[in-house]
Design a protein around this motif. Structure first.
Motif, PDB file in Angstrom:
ATOM      1  N   VAL A 147       0.807  -1.224   0.000  1.00 32.26           N
ATOM      2  CA  VAL A 147       0.000   0.000   0.000  1.00 32.26           C
ATOM      3  C   VAL A 147       0.839   1.273   0.000  1.00 32.26           C
ATOM      4  CG1 VAL A 147      -2.029  -1.073   1.028  1.00 32.26           C
ATOM      5  CG2 VAL A 147      -0.234  -0.168   2.527  1.00 32.26           C
ATOM      6  N   LEU A 211      -4.856  -6.497   4.895  1.00 37.28           N
ATOM      7  CA  LEU A 211      -4.073  -6.042   3.746  1.00 37.28           C
ATOM      8  C   LEU A 211      -3.199  -7.163   3.183  1.00 37.28           C
ATOM      9  CD1 LEU A 211      -3.032  -2.527   5.081  1.00 37.28           C
ATOM     10  CD2 LEU A 211      -4.692  -2.991   3.278  1.00 37.28           C
ATOM     11  N   TYR A 238      -7.005  -1.785  -0.700  1.00 40.28           N
ATOM     12  CA  TYR A 238      -5.658  -2.190  -1.092  1.00 40.28           C
ATOM     13  C   TYR A 238      -5.339  -1.740  -2.514  1.00 40.28           C
ATOM     14  CZ  TYR A 238      -1.637  -5.006  -2.343  1.00 40.28           C
ATOM     15  OH  TYR A 238      -0.396  -5.393  -2.782  1.00 40.28           O
TER      16      TYR A 238
END
Length: 262
Positions: A147, A211, A238
């Motif tokens: 990310v 994530l 994400y």
């Protein structure tokens, strides 16, 4: 994961890199978070010089306490570790007074948060140059390559990244084996760039386990149409952040001039 073997591998990698570079060891910032705790301990295990810097900027008391607890742990267990405290609060406050702060407050707050990280990077490189050290990065795989949850030319400005191929969950596994203080292991991850206790999850909108799941789904070429509810929401978070932060993960674009124009 073969945790102890991974630890040994990283420690040898760090040591070999430093010796080949002809430097004395490593410098890094200690935030009171899991990533800096694991990275600093790995650096300490090389036996080379390790300088740990506290660089508070209106820091939350809980972060300061955890950082000091970890520093005490390091110095009690590794004789090659030294520490310094550089209070960057006056520098940051002076900077704020000199720059224009007009427009969207959320945008201003984010720009100032990134400034904190860049002031710390500058300080790390000052001591790196002064003492012949390498700046060790503390970013993990989901932050650095998932990310992009770090500051470009801030905590992203480093000489080498020992834990950047480890997911956050794997960093926690190393932390337990390395006997990182429980207060750090149990604390909610936070970048500490806003002077309060807001967590990474508060900012991102998803937890690190979520994530990591999303990263795995993307690798498997699955998209949001395969899911619903919270899973669909997390995957969208994400994918949005991964796309928005590609500029941090990719090489700096270079304008290549055609030969016929030179």
């Amino acid at each position: 994961m073969q945790t102890e073997k991974v630890i040994d591998f990283i420690v040898e990698w760090l040591k070999d890199y430093a010796l080949n570079a002809g430097v004395n060891g490593f410098v890094l910032g200690i935030s009171g978070g899991i990533d800096s705790a694991v990275t600093s301990t790995l650096c300490a295990k090389t036996g080379l010089d390790v300088l740990c810097l506290e660089m508070p900027i209106h820091q939350a008391k809980s972060h300061v306490n955890r950082a000091q607890e970890h520093l005490a742990f390091l110095k009690a267990n590794y004789k090659n570790v030294d520490q310094l405290r550089t209070d960057l609060t006056p520098v940051f406050d002076t900077f704020k007074k000199e720059v224009i702060q007009e427009g969207n407050q959320a945008v201003i707050d984010m720009a100032l948060a990134n400034t904190r990280a860049r002031l710390r990077m500058t300080t790390l490189y000052y001591y790196a140059g002064l003492k012949g050290l390498l700046v060790a990065g503390t970013g993990n795989k989901i932050e650095d390559f998932g990310v992009g949850f770090y500051t470009k030319y801030g905590d992203g400005g480093v000489d080498l990244s020992p834990i950047a191929d480890l997911l956050k969950s794997e960093v926690y596994q190393l932390a337990k084996t390395l006997q990182v203080p429980e207060s750090i292991i149990n604390a909610a991850p936070s970048d500490g760039l806003f002077g309060d206790d807001r967590s990474d999850e508060d900012q991102i909108g998803a937890s690190y386990p979520e994530l990591e799941w999303a990263m795995k789904m993307v690798v498997e070429n699955k998209n949001e149409t395969n899911f619903e509810g919270r899973q669909k929401e997390v995957l969208k978070i994400y994918q949005r952040l991964n796309k928005a932060n590609k500029h941090k993960m990719d090489p700096i674009p270079i304008c290549i001039i055609p030969n016929n124009l030179k």
